[in-house]
Design a protein around this motif. Structure first.
Motif, PDB file in Angstrom:
ATOM      1  N   PHE A  10       0.853  -1.209   0.000  1.00  0.00           N
ATOM      2  CA  PHE A  10       0.000   0.000   0.000  1.00  0.00           C
ATOM      3  C   PHE A  10       0.879   1.245   0.000  1.00  0.00           C
ATOM      4  O   PHE A  10       1.945   1.263   0.613  1.00  0.00           O
ATOM      5  CB  PHE A  10      -0.907   0.015   1.230  1.00  0.00           C
ATOM      6  N   ARG A  11       0.341   2.247  -0.582  1.00  0.00           N
ATOM      7  CA  ARG A  11       1.065   3.518  -0.585  1.00  0.00           C
ATOM      8  C   ARG A  11       1.000   4.170   0.788  1.00  0.00           C
ATOM      9  O   ARG A  11       0.063   3.925   1.549  1.00  0.00           O
ATOM     10  CB  ARG A  11       0.468   4.465  -1.640  1.00  0.00           C
ATOM     11  N   GLU A  12       2.004   4.967   1.043  1.00  0.00           N
ATOM     12  CA  GLU A  12       2.056   5.628   2.336  1.00  0.00           C
ATOM     13  C   GLU A  12       0.844   6.541   2.527  1.00  0.00           C
ATOM     14  O   GLU A  12       0.284   6.639   3.612  1.00  0.00           O
ATOM     15  CB  GLU A  12       3.362   6.445   2.455  1.00  0.00           C
ATOM     16  N   GLU A  13       0.435   7.202   1.491  1.00  0.00           N
ATOM     17  CA  GLU A  13      -0.716   8.097   1.605  1.00  0.00           C
ATOM     18  C   GLU A  13      -1.980   7.331   1.956  1.00  0.00           C
ATOM     19  O   GLU A  13      -2.804   7.766   2.757  1.00  0.00           O
ATOM     20  CB  GLU A  13      -0.929   8.880   0.304  1.00  0.00           C
ATOM     21  N   ALA A  14      -2.163   6.145   1.338  1.00  0.00           N
ATOM     22  CA  ALA A  14      -3.342   5.335   1.616  1.00  0.00           C
ATOM     23  C   ALA A  14      -3.326   4.832   3.045  1.00  0.00           C
ATOM     24  O   ALA A  14      -4.370   4.789   3.713  1.00  0.00           O
ATOM     25  CB  ALA A  14      -3.435   4.169   0.633  1.00  0.00           C
ATOM     26  N   LEU A  15      -2.148   4.463   3.508  1.00  0.00           N
ATOM     27  CA  LEU A  15      -2.062   3.977   4.884  1.00  0.00           C
ATOM     28  C   LEU A  15      -2.380   5.095   5.866  1.00  0.00           C
ATOM     29  O   LEU A  15      -3.080   4.893   6.867  1.00  0.00           O
ATOM     30  CB  LEU A  15      -0.660   3.413   5.141  1.00  0.00           C
ATOM     31  N   ARG A  16      -1.849   6.289   5.594  1.00  0.00           N
ATOM     32  CA  ARG A  16      -2.153   7.393   6.505  1.00  0.00           C
ATOM     33  C   ARG A  16      -3.643   7.744   6.511  1.00  0.00           C
ATOM     34  O   ARG A  16      -4.223   8.056   7.543  1.00  0.00           O
ATOM     35  CB  ARG A  16      -1.324   8.625   6.111  1.00  0.00           C
ATOM     36  N   HIS A  17      -4.281   7.707   5.311  1.00  0.00           N
ATOM     37  CA  HIS A  17      -5.706   8.022   5.243  1.00  0.00           C
ATOM     38  C   HIS A  17      -6.549   6.963   5.966  1.00  0.00           C
ATOM     39  O   HIS A  17      -7.518   7.285   6.668  1.00  0.00           O
ATOM     40  CB  HIS A  17      -6.142   8.121   3.783  1.00  0.00           C
ATOM     41  N   HIS A  18      -6.131   5.701   5.805  1.00  0.00           N
ATOM     42  CA  HIS A  18      -6.838   4.627   6.473  1.00  0.00           C
ATOM     43  C   HIS A  18      -6.691   4.706   7.985  1.00  0.00           C
ATOM     44  O   HIS A  18      -7.640   4.379   8.719  1.00  0.00           O
ATOM     45  CB  HIS A  18      -6.335   3.277   5.958  1.00  0.00           C
ATOM     46  N   ALA A  19      -5.548   5.131   8.434  1.00  0.00           N
ATOM     47  CA  ALA A  19      -5.317   5.235   9.878  1.00  0.00           C
ATOM     48  C   ALA A  19      -6.015   6.461  10.471  1.00  0.00           C
ATOM     49  O   ALA A  19      -6.230   6.535  11.678  1.00  0.00           O
ATOM     50  CB  ALA A  19      -3.819   5.296  10.158  1.00  0.00           C
TER      51      ALA A  19
END
Length: 315
Positions: A10-19
């Protein structure tokens, strides 16, 4: 190596948004709220219209022209043609029985009367001088009859009021030539009876009866209705020519008549009528529109005539 690859799926941006914080969206609304109550309103209107068409009724009217007739009026006409010598009254003037109204030139009648009177006086002198002269007596009797006839002819050249009343219609002027039978002047008596004569389609004759209401709208008084009571209904269905003969030349020529008709009479109790606080007089020959209710029929039967037998009889 494998662990580092898994973390890179996963992209870092997606992980941050999910978190981070999550907000769920609203439901998709295809139609606005007013369509809900509009549906029920329309449904109620349709049901109401259906019930009204089943139980509601529509009246049917026999309609036709009408004429106001003022009875108790005398129409005066000359017996011989002549030229109007004088008009002694005005329209609306009060007159007494025997009062002169219109006079015609009577030169011939006057000359004849003067000649007969001179001969009558000569014969009268002879009879007074010799009472036994039978020839003079017979001649005097004959001249007396001729003198009375000449006087009647001269008097006939003057139209007089047959009774007390008011001059209603004056149709001549001085110097006008008048034919025999032409209506010259009318006198309305004190005992006036106003009647409305309606000319309704002849096909409605079986449904018209005395005592039923008759709605009347006088010409010149639009949307001002009067309700009269039918007094009599003609026994025959007649044509336009017969109607004109009945109404007379004055009223018959003012109407456009066609087809078979039946005469319906309704009495008007007063010679005047009041509308919006103002009082008006009825005049002979006034035109109107008359409507007589003859039956009622269900609305659904009117729309679908085939249901007449299933939904009951008409009134």
């Amino acid at each position: 190596m494998e662990a580092s690859q898994r973390t890179r799926i996963f992209r870092e941006e997606a992980l941050r948004h999910h978190a981070g914080a999550q907000e769920e969206g609203d439901l998709l609304r295809i139609s606005p709220r007013w369509t809900r109550w509009t549906y029920w309103v329309l449904l109620a209107l349709v049901l109401s219209a259906g019930l009204y068409s089943v139980f509601g009724t529509i009246p049917e009217y026999a309609s036709g022209p009408a004429v106001v007739k003022v009875e108790g009026r005398s129409d005066l006409t000359p017996q011989q043609p002549g030229i109007v010598a004088s008009v002694d009254v005005k329209s609306g003037q009060r007159v007494e029985a025997g009062q002169p109204l219109v006079s015609f030139l009577s030169q011939e009648e006057t000359v004849t009367l003067e000649r007969i009177e001179r001969e009558f006086e000569l014969q009268l002198v002879r009879v007074l001088q010799d009472p036994t002269d039978e020839a003079a007596r017979q001649s005097l009797t004959s001249l007396r009859a001729e003198r009375e006839l000449a006087q009647a002819r001269q008097q006939a050249r003057t139209l007089r009021a047959p009774h007390a009343g008011v001059v209603n219609a004056l149709r001549v002027r001085k110097g006008q030539y008048v034919n025999p039978g032409e209506n010259v002047v009318s006198v309305v008596g004190d005992d006036v009876r106003v009647t409305l004569v309606a000319l309704l389609p002849g096909g409605y004759r079986p449904r018209l009866e005395p005592g039923k209401p008759l709605r009347v709208e006088l010409h010149g008084f639009s949307h001002e209705y009067q309700t009269l009571t039918i007094e009599s209904v003609g026994d025959q269905v007649i044509g336009p020519a017969e109607v004109r003969r009945y109404l007379g030349a004055d009223s018959g020529d003012a109407l456009q008549l066609s087809g078979p008709m039946v005469l319906v009479k309704a009495r008007i109790d007063s010679p005047t009528f009041t509308l919006k606080g103002k009082t008006f007089n009825y005049f002979d020959g006034m035109l109107a529109q008359a409507d007589a209710r003859v039956r009622t029929e269900r609305i659904l039967v009117t729309l679908i005539p085939g249901l007449k037998g299933a939904l009951g009889h008409e009134d």
